[in-house]
Design a protein around this motif. Structure first.
Motif, PDB file in Angstrom:
ATOM      1  N   GLY A 110       0.798  -1.212   0.000  1.00 20.97           N
ATOM      2  CA  GLY A 110       0.000   0.000   0.000  1.00 20.97           C
ATOM      3  C   GLY A 110       0.839   1.274   0.000  1.00 20.97           C
ATOM      4  N   LEU A 111       0.155   2.375  -0.210  1.00 24.06           N
ATOM      5  CA  LEU A 111       0.763   3.702  -0.179  1.00 24.06           C
ATOM      6  C   LEU A 111      -0.010   4.562   0.813  1.00 24.06           C
ATOM      7  N   ASP A 112       0.735   5.292   1.651  1.00 20.76           N
ATOM      8  CA  ASP A 112       0.129   6.204   2.617  1.00 20.76           C
ATOM      9  C   ASP A 112       0.586   7.623   2.298  1.00 20.76           C
ATOM     10  N   ALA A 113      -0.346   8.551   2.306  1.00 20.26           N
ATOM     11  CA  ALA A 113      -0.031   9.947   1.999  1.00 20.26           C
ATOM     12  C   ALA A 113      -0.617  10.855   3.064  1.00 20.26           C
ATOM     13  N   SER A 114       0.113  11.949   3.351  1.00 23.22           N
ATOM     14  CA  SER A 114      -0.403  12.945   4.291  1.00 23.22           C
ATOM     15  C   SER A 114       0.054  14.321   3.831  1.00 23.22           C
ATOM     16  N   TRP A 115      -0.740  15.320   4.194  1.00 29.67           N
ATOM     17  CA  TRP A 115      -0.445  16.671   3.733  1.00 29.67           C
ATOM     18  C   TRP A 115      -1.066  17.660   4.703  1.00 29.67           C
ATOM     19  N   GLU A 116      -0.209  18.526   5.238  1.00 30.17           N
ATOM     20  CA  GLU A 116      -0.719  19.614   6.067  1.00 30.17           C
ATOM     21  C   GLU A 116      -0.948  20.829   5.175  1.00 30.17           C
ATOM     22  N   ILE A 117      -2.200  21.193   4.986  1.00 31.87           N
ATOM     23  CA  ILE A 117      -2.533  22.337   4.148  1.00 31.87           C
ATOM     24  C   ILE A 117      -2.163  23.609   4.905  1.00 31.87           C
ATOM     25  N   ASP A 118      -1.343  24.450   4.263  1.00 27.34           N
ATOM     26  CA  ASP A 118      -0.898  25.689   4.905  1.00 27.34           C
ATOM     27  C   ASP A 118      -1.972  26.757   4.742  1.00 27.34           C
ATOM     28  N   LEU A 119      -3.054  26.607   5.521  1.00 18.65           N
ATOM     29  CA  LEU A 119      -4.216  27.471   5.360  1.00 18.65           C
ATOM     30  C   LEU A 119      -3.882  28.944   5.534  1.00 18.65           C
ATOM     31  N   PHE A 120      -3.147  29.270   6.565  1.00 15.57           N
ATOM     32  CA  PHE A 120      -2.945  30.674   6.927  1.00 15.57           C
ATOM     33  C   PHE A 120      -1.502  31.153   6.713  1.00 15.57           C
TER      34      PHE A 120
END
Length: 448
Positions: A110-120
């Protein structure tokens, strides 16, 4: 703007600049290699070699590479992360009623992905701070070039200056030896007394006592130049033995306006980038109060045999979005904001101190060039008169018209003036070196 934060603005003109409208101003290219204005090939060779081989320069370059890597770490925080996994599972099942055992294998990938969106923009602010850190290390590298060139030039001036003073003393020893021998002969002939002879001997040995200190300075200065060039002590002795005359003083030139000088100096630009980095870190600390959005997902396959992973029995996937906001941190965020705010204030004050120091250095160098040149003119007249007085005193002493104390006084006066003249000429050259340095000369930009 660090200048606004530090409440400082440069003056319109230099207080100690007395050049006329016809006095030329050095171009940027001339200022970058200001040592060539001395027209001394050996000085050119020493500085060019040092800028390539000096450990300080190599260290500054290494810090730039480190800063680039740190910026890369900050840039990575803006991008998603992706990781892969492969697993294998073997299971056994024992039926105690039938006394049979069954087993089975399963495989998954499997593949795992994560991303913190830089909202501000918190992560973008941290990246901007890292950009400023990188620019600061580049400016530090340029200032290392400036400092190294000035330090080598100053040491190089010290070397022939010490050798010139040594030559003055050695010439004086010849004259004083003749005077001493004459006093001893007169004592033996009964036309002089022992007081005159002993005074002559004492004056002779006083002059001779200055030789070891000058010889020590010469050796230590040669060693200093070796270290600055990244070489073993003594490796430049053969080369430096030919440096027996002081370089000629460069032609007078007009200093750039204060505002232009401040833009030219790498240490001021480095302080400016330090302030900008602190400002961005304060901004990032303040944004810690706001929510963050995190996306995560995974996709995988399962099969009973490892060879079937590319034609799996099942496919699984998930997608998750989470919004988190700080509620209670025990004051950590507020205290971190306070820390970054104070560091921003410190960066502004450091910028102000750097600017004021730069302005003072230019003014000091300008007045040093002017007044040292005036002093040299006066010393040259005094030394010329002292040489004539020494010549006349020697003639009158041989004729018996004056006693030896008058001769010794004229010799001491001449020696002192000639030593001062050599020192003043070296001081003038050093003042020019400091002027070039204070104007921000002596660096070239990195290749793109």
């Amino acid at each position: 703007d660090p200048a606004a934060a530090a409440d400082i603005s440069p003056p319109a003109t230099w207080r100690n600049a007395k050049e006329t409208a016809d006095t030329p101003t050095l171009s940027s290219a001339q200022l970058a290699t200001w040592w060539r204005q001395f027209n001394d090939p050996m000085l050119d060779q020493l500085i060019d070699t040092a800028l390539q081989n000096s450990p300080d320069i190599q260290t500054a370059l290494s810090r730039i590479a480190e800063s680039r890597a740190r910026r890369g770490v900050e840039k990575a925080s803006l991008l998603p992360t992706l990781s892969g996994n492969v697993s294998a599972k073997e299971s056994y099942n024992r039926n105690h009623n039938t006394h049979t055992t069954t087993s089975g294998d399963s495989y998954a990938a499997g593949l795992d992905a994560s991303w913190e969106i830089d909202l501000f923009g918190k992560n973008r602010a941290s990246l901007a701070a890292a950009d400023a850190d990188l620019r600061e290390t580049e400016e530090d590298f340029y200032y290392s070039q400036v400092s190294l060139a000035a330090e080598i030039a100053t040491a190089y001036i010290t070397l022939p200056s010490s050798e010139a003073q040594l030559a003055v003393i050695e010439r004086t020893l010849v004259t004083r030896s003749e005077t001493t021998q004459l006093a001893l002969w007169k004592e033996e002939a009964g036309t002089g007394d022992s007081l005159d002879a002993q005074q002559a001997v004492s004056t002779l040995e006083q002059a001779r006592a200055a030789i070891p200190a000058l010889q020590k300075t010469i050796v230590q200065t040669r060693n200093q130049l070796c270290v600055l060039l990244g070489q073993n002590p003594g490796s430049l002795d053969d080369l430096l033995k030919s440096a027996q005359e002081l370089p000629a003083a460069p032609a007078r030139f007009a200093a750039a306006l204060p505002a232009e000088t401040l833009r030219q100096r790498p240490d001021i630009r480095a302080a400016e980038q330090s302030f900008f980095a602190a400002f961005q870190r304060t901004k990032a600390a303040e944004l810690e109060r706001l929510p963050t959005l995190n996306l995560s997902g995974s996709i995988g396959v399962e099969a009973l045999r490892a060879g079937d992973l590319f034609s799996p029995d099942a496919t699984v996937g998930s997608l998750l979005a989470g919004l988190t906001a700080p509620i209670f941190q025990g004051g950590r965020i507020d205290q971190n904001i306070a820390i970054q705010t104070e560091q921003q204030k410190q960066a502004a004050l450091s910028y102000k101190s750097t600017v004021l120091t730069a302005l003072s250095e230019v003014e000091d160098a300008l007045i040093a060039v002017q007044k040292t040149a005036d002093r040299i003119a006066a010393l040259e007249k005094a030394a010329a008169a002292a040489r004539e007085a020494d010549r006349l005193a020697a003639i009158r002493y041989e004729a018996g018209d004056i006693d030896i104390s008058s001769v010794l006084d004229t010799q001491r006066t001449l020696l002192g003036l000639e030593e001062q003249l050599v020192a003043a000429r070296a001081e003038l050259l050093s003042a020019y070196v400091q002027l070039y340095k204070s104007l921000g000369g002596g660096w070239t930009p990195l290749a793109a």
